[in-house]
Design an enzyme around this catalytic site. Sequence first.
Site, short mmCIF file in Angstrom:
data_model
loop_
_atom_site.label_atom_id
_atom_site.label_comp_id
_atom_site.label_asym_id
_atom_site.label_seq_id
_atom_site.Cartn_x
_atom_site.Cartn_y
_atom_site.Cartn_z
N GLY A 30 0.81 -1.22 0.00
CA GLY A 30 0.00 0.00 0.00
C GLY A 30 0.84 1.26 0.00
O GLY A 30 2.03 1.22 -0.30
N HIS A 36 4.96 2.17 -7.88
CA HIS A 36 3.94 1.11 -7.89
C HIS A 36 3.01 1.29 -9.11
O HIS A 36 2.67 0.33 -9.79
CB HIS A 36 3.03 1.21 -6.66
CG HIS A 36 3.70 0.93 -5.35
ND1 HIS A 36 3.85 1.89 -4.38
CD2 HIS A 36 4.24 -0.20 -4.84
CE1 HIS A 36 4.45 1.37 -3.33
NE2 HIS A 36 4.71 0.10 -3.59
N ASP A 151 14.25 -2.46 -4.64
CA ASP A 151 14.57 -3.53 -3.69
C ASP A 151 15.24 -4.65 -4.50
O ASP A 151 14.66 -5.71 -4.70
CB ASP A 151 13.29 -4.02 -3.02
CG ASP A 151 12.62 -2.91 -2.25
OD1 ASP A 151 13.14 -2.52 -1.20
OD2 ASP A 151 11.60 -2.39 -2.73
N GLN A 154 15.69 -8.07 -2.83
CA GLN A 154 14.37 -8.72 -2.77
C GLN A 154 13.99 -9.29 -4.13
O GLN A 154 13.49 -10.41 -4.24
CB GLN A 154 13.33 -7.71 -2.30
CG GLN A 154 11.88 -8.15 -2.52
CD GLN A 154 10.87 -7.17 -1.98
OE1 GLN A 154 10.68 -7.10 -0.77
NE2 GLN A 154 10.21 -6.41 -2.83
N SER A 185 7.50 4.41 -0.19
CA SER A 185 6.37 4.82 0.67
C SER A 185 6.90 5.54 1.91
O SER A 185 6.22 6.37 2.50
CB SER A 185 5.58 3.59 1.10
OG SER A 185 5.19 2.87 -0.05
O1 PAF Z 1 8.24 -4.68 -1.76
C1 PAF Z 1 7.24 -4.75 -1.04
O2 PAF Z 1 6.39 -3.86 -1.00
C2 PAF Z 1 7.06 -5.98 -0.15
O3 PAF Z 1 8.28 -6.44 0.30
C3 PAF Z 1 6.25 -7.10 -0.82
C4 PAF Z 1 6.98 -7.66 -2.02
C5 PAF Z 1 4.88 -6.58 -1.24
C6 PAF Z 1 6.05 -8.24 0.17
O4 PAF Z 1 5.36 -7.83 1.30
#
Ligand code: PAF
Length: 279
Positions: A30, A36, A151, A154, A185
Amino acid sequence: MPKVTTIAELHLFQRQNRMRRSWSLVPTMGSLHEGHLQLIKQAFKENKVTFVSIFVNPTQFDNKADLENYPSSIEVDLQKIQAIDPNICVFIPSVETIYPDGVTVKKYDLQGLDKSMEGRFRSGHFDGVATVVERLFKLIKPDVAYFGQKDFQQLQIISLLGQSMGIQICSFPTVREQNGLAMSSRNRRLSRDRLEEAKLIYELLQWTKSNFSSHSIYDLKNIVVQKLSQTPNFELDYFEIAAEHNLLTTDSKKEGVSYRAFIAVVVDGIRLIDNMSLN
Ligand code: PAF
């Protein structure tokens, strides 16, 4: 706009759209920003059905205050998604829906990708990310999922997960504020002055890229660390240069390897991360 919160509602939407392949997913926590929105637009353009999940995942926060202060703006988020297209399905699960057996984290073998940088500073973070993303993948069953490169660590870990589950992972370059700061965010918690000062993170990454061929990694790191140590309000967690494929940090270059610089800085208690490819 379809907005589903339970598994029953999700299954109903999925049954109604089962013939409309391919399905895409943009997982989010969010507080949607332009980064996003670009992922959502891309997913919607390239697929028949797009899901956006909004779930602030408790198991990826190693710091309780960070979780409690994580910004939330669900109504505004819904308006932003609706403005892209009212057919996008928004999935807003409860904690019980994601963690039906209690809030626990699975342990993953992430092939060492989780050991450096964020993994070193945020204990258990990537197991938490992998746990929630695997759960979302299993519930939504997308063909493809979209993630930003801000990220990057990630992204590499989720790519591994996607590979093991037969889900394609698409990534997109970091979207930046006008001054170069990576959109996040968390930026909305920075004061106007700190937001302006935080452009230094981008400037240092760019400086590293410009000087990558003429300096040793060892020198580049020392110069950046030195610069940040003299900057008031900035507390450096790490500045590292690592190979893109295995994320192993290094002090020396090897021929034929692609490198990236990674940085994490705490500015007024707000943790900001960024990265940039160097060669
Ligand atoms: O990057 C993010 O916003 C979060 O790490 C994700 C991938 C939605 C997992 O909660």
